[in-house]
Design a protein around this motif. Structure first.
Motif, mmCIF file in Angstrom:
data_model
loop_
_atom_site.group_PDB
_atom_site.id
_atom_site.type_symbol
_atom_site.label_atom_id
_atom_site.label_comp_id
_atom_site.label_asym_id
_atom_site.label_seq_id
_atom_site.Cartn_x
_atom_site.Cartn_y
_atom_site.Cartn_z
ATOM 1 N N ALA A 95 0.833 -1.205 0.000
ATOM 2 C CA ALA A 95 0.000 0.000 0.000
ATOM 3 C C ALA A 95 0.866 1.253 0.000
ATOM 4 C CB ALA A 95 -0.925 -0.013 1.217
ATOM 5 N N VAL A 96 1.913 1.238 0.803
ATOM 6 C CA VAL A 96 2.825 2.387 0.877
ATOM 7 C C VAL A 96 3.536 2.584 -0.463
ATOM 8 C CG1 VAL A 96 4.926 3.276 1.969
ATOM 9 C CG2 VAL A 96 3.146 2.187 3.360
ATOM 10 N N GLU A 97 3.945 1.484 -1.079
ATOM 11 C CA GLU A 97 4.606 1.565 -2.387
ATOM 12 C C GLU A 97 3.673 2.190 -3.425
ATOM 13 O OE1 GLU A 97 6.634 -1.439 -5.719
ATOM 14 O OE2 GLU A 97 6.071 -2.185 -3.739
ATOM 15 N N ALA A 98 2.382 1.793 -3.360
ATOM 16 C CA ALA A 98 1.400 2.371 -4.290
ATOM 17 C C ALA A 98 1.243 3.871 -4.046
ATOM 18 C CB ALA A 98 0.057 1.658 -4.126
ATOM 19 N N ALA A 99 1.238 4.276 -2.781
ATOM 20 C CA ALA A 99 1.101 5.700 -2.447
ATOM 21 C C ALA A 99 2.303 6.492 -2.943
ATOM 22 C CB ALA A 99 0.948 5.865 -0.939
ATOM 23 N N ARG A 100 3.488 5.978 -2.681
ATOM 24 C CA ARG A 100 4.700 6.700 -3.072
ATOM 25 C C ARG A 100 4.889 6.740 -4.577
ATOM 26 N NH1 ARG A 100 8.407 3.983 1.737
ATOM 27 N NH2 ARG A 100 7.745 5.418 3.404
ATOM 28 N N GLY A 101 4.215 5.841 -5.295
ATOM 29 C CA GLY A 101 4.334 5.818 -6.748
ATOM 30 C C GLY A 101 3.425 6.795 -7.458
ATOM 31 N N MET A 102 2.563 7.484 -6.687
ATOM 32 C CA MET A 102 1.644 8.440 -7.304
ATOM 33 C C MET A 102 2.361 9.736 -7.663
ATOM 34 S SD MET A 102 -1.774 7.906 -4.964
ATOM 35 C CE MET A 102 -2.568 6.284 -4.874
ATOM 36 N N ASN A 103 1.904 10.381 -8.725
ATOM 37 C CA ASN A 103 2.558 11.622 -9.166
ATOM 38 C C ASN A 103 2.162 12.798 -8.274
ATOM 39 O OD1 ASN A 103 0.026 12.638 -10.108
ATOM 40 N ND2 ASN A 103 0.282 11.432 -11.995
ATOM 41 N N ASP A 104 2.824 13.919 -8.489
ATOM 42 C CA ASP A 104 2.629 15.089 -7.629
ATOM 43 C C ASP A 104 1.200 15.620 -7.682
ATOM 44 O OD1 ASP A 104 5.249 14.896 -6.916
ATOM 45 O OD2 ASP A 104 5.957 16.422 -8.339
ATOM 46 N N GLU A 105 0.531 15.461 -8.826
ATOM 47 C CA GLU A 105 -0.835 15.963 -8.949
ATOM 48 C C GLU A 105 -1.816 15.162 -8.071
ATOM 49 O OE1 GLU A 105 1.146 15.387 -11.537
ATOM 50 O OE2 GLU A 105 1.534 17.492 -12.087
ATOM 51 N N ALA A 106 -1.398 13.985 -7.624
ATOM 52 C CA ALA A 106 -2.280 13.120 -6.826
ATOM 53 C C ALA A 106 -1.895 13.161 -5.348
ATOM 54 C CB ALA A 106 -2.213 11.691 -7.350
ATOM 55 N N GLU A 107 -1.380 14.302 -4.905
ATOM 56 C CA GLU A 107 -0.892 14.410 -3.529
ATOM 57 C C GLU A 107 -1.988 14.101 -2.503
ATOM 58 O OE1 GLU A 107 1.454 17.635 -0.654
ATOM 59 O OE2 GLU A 107 0.767 18.205 -2.663
ATOM 60 N N TYR A 108 -3.222 14.551 -2.775
ATOM 61 C CA TYR A 108 -4.331 14.309 -1.844
ATOM 62 C C TYR A 108 -4.533 12.810 -1.632
ATOM 63 C CZ TYR A 108 -9.141 13.825 -0.217
ATOM 64 O OH TYR A 108 -10.268 13.449 0.476
ATOM 65 N N TYR A 109 -4.556 12.046 -2.739
ATOM 66 C CA TYR A 109 -4.782 10.601 -2.641
ATOM 67 C C TYR A 109 -3.593 9.904 -1.990
ATOM 68 C CZ TYR A 109 -8.560 11.760 -5.833
ATOM 69 O OH TYR A 109 -9.676 12.322 -6.393
ATOM 70 N N ARG A 110 -2.395 10.394 -2.313
ATOM 71 C CA ARG A 110 -1.197 9.819 -1.706
ATOM 72 C C ARG A 110 -1.255 9.960 -0.184
ATOM 73 N NH1 ARG A 110 3.665 11.488 0.335
ATOM 74 N NH2 ARG A 110 2.943 13.641 0.197
ATOM 75 N N ASP A 111 -1.615 11.151 0.284
ATOM 76 C CA ASP A 111 -1.687 11.377 1.730
ATOM 77 C C ASP A 111 -2.767 10.515 2.384
ATOM 78 O OD1 ASP A 111 0.364 13.176 1.706
ATOM 79 O OD2 ASP A 111 -0.893 14.968 1.765
ATOM 80 N N GLU A 112 -3.903 10.371 1.717
ATOM 81 C CA GLU A 112 -4.988 9.562 2.266
ATOM 82 C C GLU A 112 -4.545 8.107 2.435
ATOM 83 O OE1 GLU A 112 -8.654 8.403 3.756
ATOM 84 O OE2 GLU A 112 -7.849 10.416 3.466
ATOM 85 N N LEU A 113 -3.834 7.581 1.437
ATOM 86 C CA LEU A 113 -3.390 6.192 1.521
ATOM 87 C C LEU A 113 -2.282 6.029 2.562
ATOM 88 C CD1 LEU A 113 -3.673 3.341 0.620
ATOM 89 C CD2 LEU A 113 -2.356 3.857 -1.440
ATOM 90 N N LEU A 114 -1.392 7.002 2.663
ATOM 91 C CA LEU A 114 -0.362 6.957 3.703
ATOM 92 C C LEU A 114 -1.008 6.974 5.098
ATOM 93 C CD1 LEU A 114 2.343 9.394 2.270
ATOM 94 C CD2 LEU A 114 2.562 6.915 2.551
ATOM 95 N N SER A 115 -2.071 7.759 5.248
ATOM 96 C CA SER A 115 -2.797 7.807 6.520
ATOM 97 C C SER A 115 -3.351 6.442 6.873
ATOM 98 C CB SER A 115 -3.927 8.839 6.429
ATOM 99 O OG SER A 115 -4.787 8.740 7.545
ATOM 100 N N ARG A 116 -4.020 5.791 5.903
ATOM 101 C CA ARG A 116 -4.601 4.468 6.176
ATOM 102 C C ARG A 116 -3.514 3.435 6.463
ATOM 103 N NH1 ARG A 116 -10.194 4.326 5.620
ATOM 104 N NH2 ARG A 116 -10.867 6.442 5.113
ATOM 105 N N ALA A 117 -2.382 3.540 5.770
ATOM 106 C CA ALA A 117 -1.284 2.614 6.018
ATOM 107 C C ALA A 117 -0.679 2.828 7.405
ATOM 108 C CB ALA A 117 -0.209 2.778 4.943
#
Length: 423
Positions: free
Chosen positions: A259-281
Motif C-alpha cells: 500500500a505504501v509503495e502504491a502511495a509513493r508511486g503516485m505523481n505530484d498531482e495526486a498528492e491528496y490521494y497519496r496522503d490519504e493512503l499513507l494515513s490508512r497505512a
C-alpha cells in the motif's frame, strides 16, 4: 418571501433527521410539544407544498425508515411507495425488505424485490433472502434463488455466504462448489474495483469457513488486480478496502508495504490521494504493532490537517492496546501539527477532531487544550459532549457534570436563531 420558501423545507428535513436519531442523542430532555404523528403530518405537508421531488423524496424516505424503526412496516411501505424519485424509492424499499428478511418475512421481502426497478438494489434483497432461506434450512430454495441474481457482486456474496453454512454443516464438497460458483460470478464483474471488492468478500468467507489457504489465494488474486488500476482515486479506495476489510490484513507486513509503495508511486498531482493512503497505512501499522513504520508514515503525510487527525486517531488505537505513553506522544504530535495550520477553518476542524479523540482516551487535559483553542461554540459543544459521554461510560460523575455544563454553556452562547433551530 423567496428565502422563507427555501428555508421551510430545510427546517423539516432537519427536524425529521433529528427525530430519526436514537432518543439518547436527542434534545430536549423534556417532552416535545409536537407529537410524533403531528411532526410527520407537518413534514408531509411541507414536502407537498415545496413542489420539489428531491425534497419530497428525501423527507418521505426518512419518514419511511423512521416508521420501520418503530416496527410499523406497513406504514413504512405506504410512505416508501409514495417517494417520487426512483433512485430514492428503490433503496428505501430494499432496506425495508432486507430488514424484514432478517425477521423471517422472507416471502414478503421477495414480493417487495419485484417492485424494485434497480438491478443493484433488487439483487441486494434477493441475496439476503437466499441466505435467509439457507439459515432457515430451506436449502434448495436458497441456492436456486442465488442463481437468479443478476448483479455479479451480490450473486457472489450470496453463494459464498451460503457456502459457509454448508461448511459448518459438514458438507465440504457442496460448499467448495458454491465457492467456485461465487468466484465465477465475481469474474463476470466488469468494474475492476468491484471485482476486487467481491474477491475480498469471498476471501473473508473462506476465512470464516476455516479455509485459510483458499482465503489467502483469493486475497492474493485481489492484490494482483490492483496493478490494472491507473486512476489514483479508485486505487486509493481499493487499497483502503484491502487494509480494512480483510481480517488478517493489518497483521501482514507485506500488504502494508504494498500500500505504501502504491502511495509513493503516485505523481505530484495526486498528492491528496497519496496522503490519504499513507494515513490508512499508518493506521494499519499501528494496529499491527509496527510502531516505527507508524511514526514514519504519519510524518510523511504532507497535508497538515490529515497528519494531525491521523496521529489523533492512532492515539486512540494505541490507548486501547495499553500503549499509553505512545498514545500520549501521538496526541502531543497532533496538537503540535495543528499549530502549523494557517487557515482558521481547517485549524478549528483539526482541533475538534483532536478533542474528540482525546475524549475517547480520557485525556481530559488535551480536551481542555482543544476547547481553549476553539472559537466556534458548536465545535466546543461537540468536544465537550464527547468528553461528557466518555465520563458517563466510566461513571465519573464529576467530570460528566463539568463537561455537560460546558456543552450547555457553549450552545447557549449561540445567537443565530437558525443555528438555534438546528441545535
Amino acid at each position: 418571501m423567496k428565502d422563507i420558501k427555501i428555508f421551510f423545507p430545510f427546517v423539516f428535513i432537519t427536524i425529521i433527521s433529528y427525530a430519526c436519531q436514537p432518543s439518547a442523542l436527542r434534545e430536549p430532555a423534556e417532552p416535545h410539544p409536537v407529537t410524533a404523528e403531528g411532526l410527520i403530518a407537518s413534514a408531509v405537508y411541507a414536502a407537498e407544498r415545496t413542489g420539489s421531488d428531491e425534497v419530497k423524496s428525501n423527507i418521505l424516505r426518512r419518514i419511511a425508515l423512521m416508521k420501520h424503526a418503530q416496527n410499523d412496516t406497513d406504514a413504512a411501505l405506504d410512505f416508501a411507495v409514495q417517494i417520487p424519485s426512483q433512485s430514492e424509492k428503490d433503496p428505501t424499499i430494499a432496506d425495508i425488505a432486507i430488514s424484514i428478511t432478517e425477521e423471517d418475512e422472507r416471502e414478503r421481502a421477495r414480493s417487495l424485490a419485484g417492485q424494485i426497478q434497480s438491478d443493484y438494489h433488487r439483487s441486494r434483497v434477493l441475496a439476503a433472502i437466499a441466505v435467509a432461506y439457507e439459515r432457515a434450512e430451506e436449502y434448495r430454495r436458497g441456492r436456486e434463488l442465488a442463481e437468479t441474481i443478476t448483479d455479479p457482486n451480490y450473486k457472489a456474496r450470496a453463494l459464498s455466504e451460503i457456502a459457509v453454512i454448508y461448511y459448518a454443516g459438514g458438507y465440504g464438497d457442496l460448499a467448495s462448489r458454491l465457492f467456485n460458483q461465487a468466484l465465477q460470478a465475481a469474474g463476470r464483474e466488469q468494474s475492476i474495483t468491484h471485482h476486487i471488492e467481491t474477491l475480498l468478500y469471498i476471501s473473508q468467507k473462506y476465512n470464516e469457513a476455516g479455509q485459510r489457504q483458499q482465503a489467502g489465494e483469493v486475497f492474493s488474486s485481489a492484490l494482483e488486480l490492483t496493478g490494472q488500476i491507473r486512476n489514483e482515486q479508485p486505487l486509493v479506495n481499493v487499497w483502503i478496502m484491502i487494509l480494512e476489510s480483510y481480517a488478517q490484513a493489518a497483521q501482514n507486513h507485506s500488504i502494508i508495504e504494498n500500500a505504501v509503495e502504491a502511495a509513493r508511486g503516485m505523481n505530484d498531482e495526486a498528492e491528496y490521494y497519496r496522503d490519504e493512503l499513507l494515513s490508512r497505512a499508518a493506521i494499519a501499522s499501528s494496529k499491527a504493532g509496527q510502531y516505527d513504520g507508524m511514526n514514519e508514515l504519519t510524518d510523511e503525510i504532507g497535508d497538515a490537517l490529515l497528519r494531525a487527525t491521523t496521529a489523533a486517531h492512532i492515539a486512540v488505537i494505541l490507548g486501547d492496546d495499553g500503549e499509553n505513553e505512545r498514545a500520549d506522544d501521538m496526541l502531543t504530535n497532533a496538537l503540535a501539527v495543528s499549530e502549523t495550520i494557517t487557515g482558521t477553518t481547517f485549524r478549528q476542524r483539526t482541533l475538534r477532531e483532536i478533542g474528540r479523540h482525546a475524549a475517547a482516551l480520557q485525556r481530559f487535559d488535551t480536551v481542555e487544550t482543544a476547547i481553549d483553542k476553539l472559537d466556534d461554540p458548536h465545535s466546543i459543544a461537540d468536544v465537550a459532549a464527547h468528553a461528557a459521554g466518555t465520563a458517563l461510560d466510566k461513571e465519573n460523575e464529576d467530570v460528566f457534570k463539568r463537561y455537560m455544563n460546558k456543552t450547555v454553556a457553549a450552545l447557549d452562547s449561540v445567537d443565530d436563531p437558525i443555528a438555534q433551530a438546528d441545535r
